[in-house]
Scaffold this motif. Structure first.
Motif, PDB file in Angstrom:
ATOM      1  N   ASN A  71       0.819  -1.203   0.000  1.00  0.00           N
ATOM      2  CA  ASN A  71       0.000   0.000   0.000  1.00  0.00           C
ATOM      3  C   ASN A  71       0.852   1.252   0.000  1.00  0.00           C
ATOM      4  O   ASN A  71       0.538   2.236  -0.665  1.00  0.00           O
ATOM      5  N   MET A  74       2.035   1.852  -3.333  1.00  0.00           N
ATOM      6  CA  MET A  74       0.910   2.307  -4.167  1.00  0.00           C
ATOM      7  C   MET A  74       0.622   3.793  -3.935  1.00  0.00           C
ATOM      8  O   MET A  74       0.392   4.554  -4.874  1.00  0.00           O
ATOM      9  N   THR A 112      -4.784 -10.587  -5.035  1.00  0.00           N
ATOM     10  CA  THR A 112      -5.670  -9.459  -5.305  1.00  0.00           C
ATOM     11  C   THR A 112      -5.662  -8.462  -4.159  1.00  0.00           C
ATOM     12  O   THR A 112      -5.746  -7.259  -4.382  1.00  0.00           O
ATOM     13  N   THR A 114      -3.197  -7.701  -2.098  1.00  0.00           N
ATOM     14  CA  THR A 114      -2.005  -6.861  -2.064  1.00  0.00           C
ATOM     15  C   THR A 114      -2.066  -5.866  -3.217  1.00  0.00           C
ATOM     16  O   THR A 114      -2.167  -6.270  -4.370  1.00  0.00           O
ATOM     17  N   PRO A 115      -2.011  -4.578  -2.918  1.00  0.00           N
ATOM     18  CA  PRO A 115      -2.122  -3.575  -3.975  1.00  0.00           C
ATOM     19  C   PRO A 115      -1.013  -3.718  -4.998  1.00  0.00           C
ATOM     20  O   PRO A 115       0.107  -4.086  -4.663  1.00  0.00           O
ATOM     21  N   GLY A 116      -1.354  -3.432  -6.267  1.00  0.00           N
ATOM     22  CA  GLY A 116      -0.370  -3.542  -7.330  1.00  0.00           C
ATOM     23  C   GLY A 116      -0.565  -4.767  -8.181  1.00  0.00           C
ATOM     24  O   GLY A 116      -0.059  -4.831  -9.289  1.00  0.00           O
ATOM     25  N   THR A 117      -1.282  -5.748  -7.657  1.00  0.00           N
ATOM     26  CA  THR A 117      -1.515  -6.959  -8.448  1.00  0.00           C
ATOM     27  C   THR A 117      -2.973  -7.389  -8.312  1.00  0.00           C
ATOM     28  O   THR A 117      -3.520  -7.385  -7.211  1.00  0.00           O
ATOM     29  N   VAL A 118      -3.588  -7.726  -9.430  1.00  0.00           N
ATOM     30  CA  VAL A 118      -4.957  -8.245  -9.416  1.00  0.00           C
ATOM     31  C   VAL A 118      -4.969  -9.580 -10.138  1.00  0.00           C
ATOM     32  O   VAL A 118      -4.412  -9.706 -11.223  1.00  0.00           O
ATOM     33  N   HIS A 130      -2.665  -9.256 -13.294  1.00  0.00           N
ATOM     34  CA  HIS A 130      -2.380  -7.944 -13.857  1.00  0.00           C
ATOM     35  C   HIS A 130      -1.553  -7.174 -12.843  1.00  0.00           C
ATOM     36  O   HIS A 130      -2.017  -6.888 -11.741  1.00  0.00           O
ATOM     37  N   ALA A 131      -0.305  -6.880 -13.202  1.00  0.00           N
ATOM     38  CA  ALA A 131       0.568  -6.138 -12.297  1.00  0.00           C
ATOM     39  C   ALA A 131       0.698  -4.719 -12.810  1.00  0.00           C
ATOM     40  O   ALA A 131       0.766  -4.494 -14.023  1.00  0.00           O
ATOM     41  N   ILE A 132       0.703  -3.744 -11.896  1.00  0.00           N
ATOM     42  CA  ILE A 132       0.651  -2.362 -12.364  1.00  0.00           C
ATOM     43  C   ILE A 132       2.024  -1.830 -12.722  1.00  0.00           C
ATOM     44  O   ILE A 132       2.151  -1.009 -13.621  1.00  0.00           O
ATOM     45  N   ASN A 137       5.513  -6.496 -10.141  1.00  0.00           N
ATOM     46  CA  ASN A 137       5.790  -7.679 -10.942  1.00  0.00           C
ATOM     47  C   ASN A 137       6.899  -8.513 -10.317  1.00  0.00           C
ATOM     48  O   ASN A 137       6.812  -9.732 -10.218  1.00  0.00           O
TER      49      ASN A 137
END
Lengths: 156, 107
Positions: A71, A74, A112, A114-118, A130-132, A137
């Motif tokens: 977070n 993020m 999901t 953990t922020p940054g990855t869905v 999906h990594a931001i 990544n």
């Protein structure tokens, strides 16, 4: 499992009096009877679950720690000058060694959370994520949560 | 003791609100759905937890604390499912996904 249901009932009723306990015992007995009979609950599974509690608690605390860490990254990303230029979004096919269905669900949900990855989809042992940006990544391939899940599986 | 509870609760509430504020800013700063999901749904997981912890300090009674704990558990279970479904729909219906992000593998 009935113990858990009863604890939930007490938490919801907020006070411990005789009538609350009587109604709770009857309701819990009815529900557990139904579930043991028709929904595949068994005392064996309950015992397995109790044995897993320490590992599960350790996992939850590690998850909270990871969520905190991600977070902060993020927030830094959102408040940076040019968030759209700083990110490298991509969809990654991540192969996992986690075997059982339930643990894979836990892994997908933790990714999901953990922020940054869905998690986009789970197919067999491949998790589409999906990594931001590159930081998330990289964190994905060295995910400590996945190692914990693998350890839990080995120790069973 | 009373003062300590007030201060601790307020600190947690302010942290939670700050993260929610960042989430709203991020929602408007990012352009694409999949990037927005990250901030929109994700910061919630931490912010809701911090706010509920703050409210626990305010509440004080055991019943209220247990109920707030259940709120956290529910949000932490429902949040990933919701954002996962949004992403799944977007990835499966968008034909020009490659323009938005690198795709290493596609379900």
């Amino acid at each position: 499992m009935p113990v858990l249901l009863f604890a939930l009932w007490l938490a919801f009723s907020e006070r411990i009096t005789v009538d609350v306990i009587i109604v709770g015992v009857i309701a819990v007995a009815l529900v557990s009877l139904f579930m043991y009979r028709f929904s595949g609950w068994s005392t064996k599974k309950d015992a397995q679950m109790v044995a897993r509690i320490p590992a599960a608690i350790a996992y939850v605390f590690r998850l909270i720690f990871e969520v905190f860490k991600a977070n902060i990254h993020m927030i830094a990303l959102v408040l940076s000058d040019d968030p759209n230029g700083n990110i490298q979004p991509r969809i990654v096919a991540h192969k996992t060694n986690v075997k059982t269905q339930g643990k894979r669900v836990a892994l997908a949900n933790s990714i999901t959370l953990t922020p940054g990855t869905v998690t986009v989809d789970v197919m067999g042992d491949v998790v589409f994520v999906h990594a931001i940006d590159d930081h998330s990544n990289k964190g994905l391939s060295t995910n400590p949560l996945e190692k914990m899940l693998e350890n839990m599986e080995r120790n069973q | 003791m009373e003062l300590f509870r007030l201060i601790a609760g307020t600190v947690f509430l302010v942290c939670g609100l700050f993260i929610f504020g960042v989430a709203v800013i991020g929602l408007f700063r990012f352009r694409y759905v999949l990037n927005r999901v990250h901030v929109a749904a994700k910061c919630d997981s931490l912010a809701v937890m911090l706010i509920c912890i703050g409210l626990m300090f305010y509440a004080g009674t055991l019943g209220a604390i247990l109920k707030l704990l259940l709120v956290i558990v529910l949000v932490w279970l429902a949040n990933p499912v919701a954002s996962h479904l949004i992403c799944k729909v977007e990835v499966e219906t968008n034909e020009h996904l490659e323009e938005e992000c690198e795709v290493e593998g596609r379900p």
